[in-house]
Design a protein around this motif. Structure first.
Motif, PDB file in Angstrom:
ATOM      1  N   THR A   6       7.468 -49.436  34.829  1.00 47.85           N
ATOM      2  CA  THR A   6       6.016 -49.354  34.738  1.00 47.85           C
ATOM      3  C   THR A   6       5.403 -50.562  35.437  1.00 47.85           C
TER       4      THR A   6
ATOM      5  N   GLY B  12       5.532 -50.160  23.211  1.00 47.54           N
ATOM      6  CA  GLY B  12       4.641 -50.432  24.345  1.00 47.54           C
ATOM      7  C   GLY B  12       5.428 -50.937  25.542  1.00 47.54           C
ATOM      8  N   ASP B  13       4.830 -51.788  26.350  1.00 46.31           N
ATOM      9  CA  ASP B  13       5.487 -52.328  27.537  1.00 46.31           C
ATOM     10  C   ASP B  13       6.326 -53.539  27.130  1.00 46.31           C
TER      11      ASP B  13
ATOM     12  N   ARG C  40       8.492 -49.148  29.681  1.00 44.67           N
ATOM     13  CA  ARG C  40       7.546 -48.614  28.687  1.00 44.67           C
ATOM     14  C   ARG C  40       8.303 -47.936  27.558  1.00 44.67           C
ATOM     15  N   ASP C  41       8.039 -48.388  26.353  1.00 37.75           N
ATOM     16  CA  ASP C  41       8.645 -47.830  25.147  1.00 37.75           C
ATOM     17  C   ASP C  41       7.550 -47.145  24.344  1.00 37.75           C
ATOM     18  N   TRP C  42       7.809 -45.892  23.931  1.00 33.05           N
ATOM     19  CA  TRP C  42       6.771 -45.129  23.230  1.00 33.05           C
ATOM     20  C   TRP C  42       6.340 -45.794  21.932  1.00 33.05           C
ATOM     21  N   HIS C  43       7.196 -46.564  21.324  1.00 33.30           N
ATOM     22  CA  HIS C  43       6.863 -47.186  20.034  1.00 33.30           C
ATOM     23  C   HIS C  43       6.442 -48.646  20.197  1.00 33.30           C
TER      24      HIS C  43
END
Length: 239
Positions: free
Chosen positions: A153, A171-172, A166-169
């Motif tokens: 990202t 964030g970045d 980027r991690d869905w839980h």
């Protein structure tokens, strides 16, 4: 022009020339709204009538914000699968005139600067940038690392200018600062974009551009790559 063959986004063949006649003689808001509805479908698709109308829209563009905006919207869709390559090629003179009109408008530092800037990018056949460049308040670009293929990202905005995973839980995560390019080292289109923004006093846009054409570090493998080169290799349409 054989309008009987120039169907619009909704299958009509005679309505567009009637509407063009109306707007050429009167700044008719209702007619402009219907023209937009018929010439550009959901901001993405164009049809034969779109290119047939383009020269007349360009002739109006120097005195009509709506004509300039609609001509720009058609250009931003021109790289799509529209099957109108011959009609598009026949618009070469009109497109050259539109390029000058858009550039003059940018020099006036208008309220619709970014929209006009993106339309001019499309005129320059930089469709991939025209489709994604924002005002750099919260721009995000997803790029596969050329070395380990992880999705990186790239964020350029008020929250920072960095590469990350980027991690869905979470964030970045594992952010790495971007390395902006120097204006002297920009490639041809990057140099043009930056010089235009500087000329027109768009400082925030200019700063965003040198970061977009700068370098990023992959958080997974720590390799460094050119952001613009990798984005263009995956997203520039074949013309």
């Amino acid at each position: 022009m054989n309008w009987g063959q120039m169907y619009d986004c909704h299958g009509g063949v005679h309505r567009v020339p009637e509407l063009l006649d109306r707007v050429e003689h009167d700044e008719d808001a209702e007619a402009w709204g219907e023209l937009s509805y018929r010439l550009v479908l959901e901001g993405e698709l164009v049809f034969p009538a779109s290119f047939a109308a383009l020269p007349r829209l360009v002739r109006l563009a120097s005195r009509s914000d709506r004509a300039r905006g609609l001509a720009g919207a058609i250009m931003r869709c021109a790289a799509g699968e529209h099957g109108c390559d011959d009609l598009f090629a026949a618009c070469a003179d009109a497109i050259a005139e539109l390029r000058q009109t858009l550039d003059r408008h940018l020099c006036s530092r208008p309220a619709d600067y970014l929209t006009t800037f993106l339309a001019l990018l499309a005129v320059e056949e930089q469709y991939h940038w025209s489709a994604v460049v924002g005002d750099f308040s919260d721009d995000v670009y997803l790029i596969a690392c050329p070395h380990c293929a992880v999705e990186v990202t790239i964020a350029i905005g008020d929250y920072g200018r960095y590469s990350a995973i980027r991690d869905w839980h979470l964030g970045d995560v594992d952010r790495r600062d971007l390395g902006p390019a120097s204006p002297e080292d920009l490639n041809d289109i990057g140099r043009w974009m930056h010089a235009t923004a500087v000329r027109d006093g768009q400082a925030f846009l200019a700063v965003g551009i040198v970061h977009l054409f700068g370098r990023a570090e992959c958080p997974r493998c720590a390799s460094v790559f050119s952001i613009a080169d990798e984005y263009e290799s995956s997203n520039r349409p074949v013309m």
